[in-house]
Design an enzyme around this catalytic site. Structure first.
Site, PDB file in Angstrom:
ATOM      1  N   ASP A 196      -0.333   9.215   2.335  1.00 33.13           N
ATOM      2  CA  ASP A 196      -0.672   7.788   2.450  1.00 33.13           C
ATOM      3  C   ASP A 196       0.394   6.837   2.214  1.00 33.13           C
ATOM      4  OD1 ASP A 196      -1.785   5.326   2.172  1.00 33.13           O
ATOM      5  OD2 ASP A 196      -3.749   5.846   1.297  1.00 33.13           O
ATOM      6  N   TYR A 221      -1.246  -3.979   7.813  1.00 32.73           N
ATOM      7  CA  TYR A 221      -1.509  -5.389   7.152  1.00 32.73           C
ATOM      8  C   TYR A 221      -0.690  -5.586   6.069  1.00 32.73           C
ATOM      9  CZ  TYR A 221      -5.350  -3.092   5.037  1.00 32.73           C
ATOM     10  OH  TYR A 221      -6.089  -2.179   4.471  1.00 32.73           O
ATOM     11  N   ARG A 368      -0.979  -7.812 -10.734  1.00 27.90           N
ATOM     12  CA  ARG A 368      -0.180  -7.175  -9.762  1.00 27.90           C
ATOM     13  C   ARG A 368       0.494  -8.276  -8.991  1.00 27.90           C
ATOM     14  NH1 ARG A 368      -2.154  -3.143  -4.805  1.00 27.90           N
ATOM     15  NH2 ARG A 368      -2.567  -5.203  -4.165  1.00 27.90           N
TER      16      ARG A 368
END
Length: 409
Positions: A196, A221, A368
């Site tokens: 992934d 995206y 984050r």
């Protein structure tokens, strides 16, 4: 201290001026955007490209656009553009549908390629969608799922393993996994390596062909900047394409799609992985967005990213002593984000946004800060760290118990 950080930022921005691509993006004034690992910024030209597709192609040429404007070939043409970024030679990447669909498709293909194996190995704390899809496919094909820490996986591999499924970058911590080493370990027992790339495509060199990856998926995206809901991509190594079994056999993947045959016969090459009619507006928006990488080596993007993330960490260390980092310090182990643990992480992210620094929160306690290197500067990193310090100081003043949890000097 503050003047020193400003001087260091200016020096670093001068040193990395050749890879400053901010002019290729439309960004709001007064915002330091550190959430490009959730939704990339808008590249220059995308809005005009989409308007042209709507008015000039769909609006004027109507259905003829499938041929005159290359709509039919878009999934593989855009796939080749993605392939240049993730290190795949032409004819091995197709774009369309979502990451969930592409992973489902890839895992079924892996099961068909390894019919005598009954185990799939994956990380214990991976992205939820990946876990849901892996568990769902395992139920469908009769696999047993083994969850483990990434460092444990090589020791768990044997001849009964059909596939190893991993994220190249941990979505919470930003930890960069050893794709070459783990792929080689997977192949040593005859299993397939499925990756992934959602948090690495466009930010970190992947080199799928060089490292012999079998199957890979990723979204459009995040660091590829394709816009909200941009279609995902799937990679099928050329050596597997003739035997690739498409569990979702739609008419776009048929060898003769316009014959309208009653029985499915897969197309040759990567077109075999096509499914149904693709979402053309978002697909062509992604194609326009990828032009932001024209003339750019992904290795140079990575060098800029490492400088930015390393400097951001240094700024936080200087301004917020004792900060508990979630992301690795070592360059070789870090993707393109910096995470900080804090029990009030969710509120901190909201307070940062008010101050013009947009990051995000990941459960249970991570602030984050995603660093999309093409459009961020070292000066932005100083701004972000100062905003974090200011938020923490404000919280400390409001809550006397704060000092027992965190100290800002």
């Amino acid at each position: 201290m503050n003047d020193d950080l400003d001087q260091r930022a200016a020096s670093l921005d001068t040193a990395h001026a050749d890879t400053d691509l901010r002019a290729r993006f439309e960004l709001p004034e007064g915002v330091v955007y550190l959430d490009g690992n959730s939704l990339g910024a808008l590249p220059v030209g995308v809005a005009d490209a989409v308007a042209s597709v709507i008015r000039g192609q769909w609006g004027t040429d109507l259905i003829a656009s499938w041929n005159t404007h290359g709509w039919w070939d878009a999934p593989t043409r855009v796939g080749d553009a993605v392939g240049r970024i993730v290190g795949a030679a032409p004819g091995q990447v197709v774009v369309g549908d979502s990451t969930s669909v592409r992973l489902h498709q890839s895992l079924h293909a892996a099961a068909a390629l390894r019919p005598d194996s009954s185990v799939v190995v994956t990380e214990a704390d991976g992205f939820p969608t990946d876990r849901y899809v892996i568990d769902g496919v395992a139920d469908q094909v009769g696999w047993r799922v083994v969850h483990a820490r990434v460092d444990e996986i090589p020791g768990l591999l044997d001849d009964d393993v059909a596939a190893v499924v991993l994220s190249h970058v941990d979505y919470r911590t930003g930890e960069l996994r050893d794709l070459p080493g783990l792929t080689a370990a997977t192949h040593s027992v005859g299993a397939l390596a499925v990756w992934d790339l959602c948090h690495s495509a466009g930010a970190v060199p992947v080199d799928l062909d060089t490292h012999g990856v079998d199957l890979a998926v990723g979204c459009g995206y995040k660091y590829l900047n394709g816009g909200p809901g941009a279609p995902a991509f799937g990679y099928v190594a050329r050596r597997h394409q003739d035997t690739f079994v498409n569990v979702l056999p739609g008419w776009n993947g048929h060898a003769e799609p316009f014959d309208m045959a009653t029985e499915y016969r897969g197309a040759p090459g990567i077109s075999r992985a096509r499914i149904g009619t693709p979402p053309l507006l978002s697909l062509l928006a992604l194609e326009a967005a990828l032009r932001a990488f024209d003339g750019i080596d992904i290795g140079d993007v990575r060098a800029r990213s490492l400088s930015l993330t390393g400097f951001l960490r240094a700024c936080i260390e200087a301004l917020v002593p004792g900060a508990a980092f979630a992301s690795p310090k070592d360059d070789a182990e870090r993707g393109s984000q910096v995470g900080v643990h804090h029990p009030a992480a969710y509120g901190i992210v909201q307070a940062l946004a008010v101050r013009g620094v947009v990051g995000d929160f990941r459960t249970p306690d991570i602030v984050r800060l995603g660093v999309a290197a093409p459009y961020l500067t070292h000066a932005d990193m100083v701004t972000a760290a100062r905003a974090l310090r200011a938020v923490l100081l404000a919280e400390e003043q409001l809550d006397p118990a704060w000092a027992t949890r965190h100290t800002v000097t």
